[in-house]
Design an enzyme around this catalytic site. Sequence first.
Site, short mmCIF file in Angstrom:
data_model
loop_
_atom_site.label_atom_id
_atom_site.label_comp_id
_atom_site.label_asym_id
_atom_site.label_seq_id
_atom_site.Cartn_x
_atom_site.Cartn_y
_atom_site.Cartn_z
N HIS A 1 6.36 -7.88 9.01
CA HIS A 1 5.12 -8.60 8.65
C HIS A 1 5.41 -9.78 7.71
CE1 HIS A 1 5.19 -5.85 5.23
NE2 HIS A 1 4.57 -4.87 5.86
N ASP B 1 -4.33 -11.72 12.21
CA ASP B 1 -5.71 -11.23 12.20
C ASP B 1 -6.64 -12.09 11.35
OD1 ASP B 1 -4.75 -10.57 9.68
OD2 ASP B 1 -5.42 -8.47 9.74
N GLY B 2 -6.11 -13.13 10.72
CA GLY B 2 -6.94 -13.98 9.87
C GLY B 2 -7.10 -13.47 8.46
N HIS C 1 -4.25 -11.29 6.89
CA HIS C 1 -2.93 -11.10 6.31
C HIS C 1 -2.20 -12.41 6.05
CE1 HIS C 1 -3.47 -6.87 7.35
NE2 HIS C 1 -2.43 -6.60 6.60
N ASP D 1 0.16 -3.94 13.10
CA ASP D 1 0.12 -3.14 11.87
C ASP D 1 -1.16 -2.32 11.84
OD1 ASP D 1 1.22 -2.16 9.52
OD2 ASP D 1 0.37 -3.75 8.26
N ILE E 1 0.82 -1.21 0.00
CA ILE E 1 0.00 0.00 0.00
C ILE E 1 0.86 1.26 0.00
CG2 ILE E 1 -0.22 0.33 2.50
CD1 ILE E 1 -3.09 0.47 -0.12
N HIS E 2 2.18 1.13 0.13
CA HIS E 2 3.07 2.29 0.18
C HIS E 2 3.11 2.98 -1.18
CE1 HIS E 2 5.41 1.26 4.03
NE2 HIS E 2 4.45 0.37 3.92
N ALA F 1 4.10 -8.74 1.48
CA ALA F 1 4.95 -7.82 0.73
C ALA F 1 6.40 -8.27 0.71
CB ALA F 1 4.83 -6.40 1.28
N HIS G 1 8.93 -5.36 2.53
CA HIS G 1 8.61 -4.85 1.21
C HIS G 1 9.81 -5.12 0.30
CE1 HIS G 1 4.78 -2.88 2.23
NE2 HIS G 1 5.33 -2.80 3.43
#
Length: 379
Positions: free
Chosen positions: A214, A246-247, A249, A271, A139-140, A218, A193
Amino acid sequence: MTTPDRIFARRLYAGGGAAPLENRIVEMRDGVVQSVTGAEAPSGLPAYDLVAPGFIDLQINGAADVQFNFEPTAQAAATIAAGAREGGTAHVLPTFITAEGQSYRAAISAVREAMAERLPGVLGVHLEGPFLSPERPGIHPAEAIRVMAEDDIAAVEAAAADMPVLLTLAPECHDPGVISRLAQAGVHVFAGHSAASADQIAAAEAAGLRGATHLFNAMSQLSGREPGVVGAVMFSDKLYAGIIVDGHHVDWRNVALAAREMEGRLCLVTDAMLTLAGQSQGFDLLGKAITLDGDRLTDKTGRLAGAHVDMITCVRNMVTHCGADLATALHMASGIPAEALGLQDSLGRIAAGYRASLTCLNEALEVQAVMVDGTLFQG
């Protein structure tokens, strides 16, 4: 908020993934644990079903309707920390993502000011970009992604002299000498990323790479003939990684696999964005409309844009969906993040000499209170 000198835990998870201790009094003075002793519950003490080392979130972009990129100030950092406390988090690294030029310097200044003012819960800063791979922007904003220049290196080195700094970059876009220099200055360099090969990650690890941001998201994936970032991090016996449980990602099975292969090295992170502990149902992120649907944040194409989850939910998810025992899940939320930041001698355990930062829960694993350096914030 209060500053009790003692609290009572019916079950105390002292840290390290160890089994809980029954009926313990934790005594504190001047924000530091003085002793942990066994006793029946004395009247008049704050008492909780479960007490664990205070959660540490290495990656949180916003909370309580405040996004650090939109408002890189000391007060914004404190507001994010307060929002995170609703989910059991004692300490945060407010996270500033990719933005134009040297905008990240405002984030460094904001956290430096927050720490100088002893605003509760602000532990350091996470700079997630702009030194990423244009191949894996997520999303960056891709147009703002670039390679570190000499003045960037110097600015991050100077910040690390004042506070814990976690820097996410793409190792394949930087010479290993840059990573070595940053690591020697005390910067905790994470790969993220990134489209790096496993060999590039191994070279970066030899230069001082500390972990990955994460995990699974990415970054280059594990395949038959190329382990990618994911495989290289899992294969390592030293690299840490954050993971968003979180189910959305990461599939539960991949979380469980990573937890098994990376025992003692996998950290829960949220995040989270400004919607966490806030009223907002959407926001504009660098020109992209982000909307909240249930507990999922996406842009108009369906691309995930951060998360809407707190730490205690991640802990519960580890237990419920990923097969972790509670002691391990709590360790992933506290002790392992402390180790990743080199703070294992002051945070992540409940023992004499450690900072009095605690997460207090009931039997349903709901947050009842959070203590930050001796100050108790009731849920």
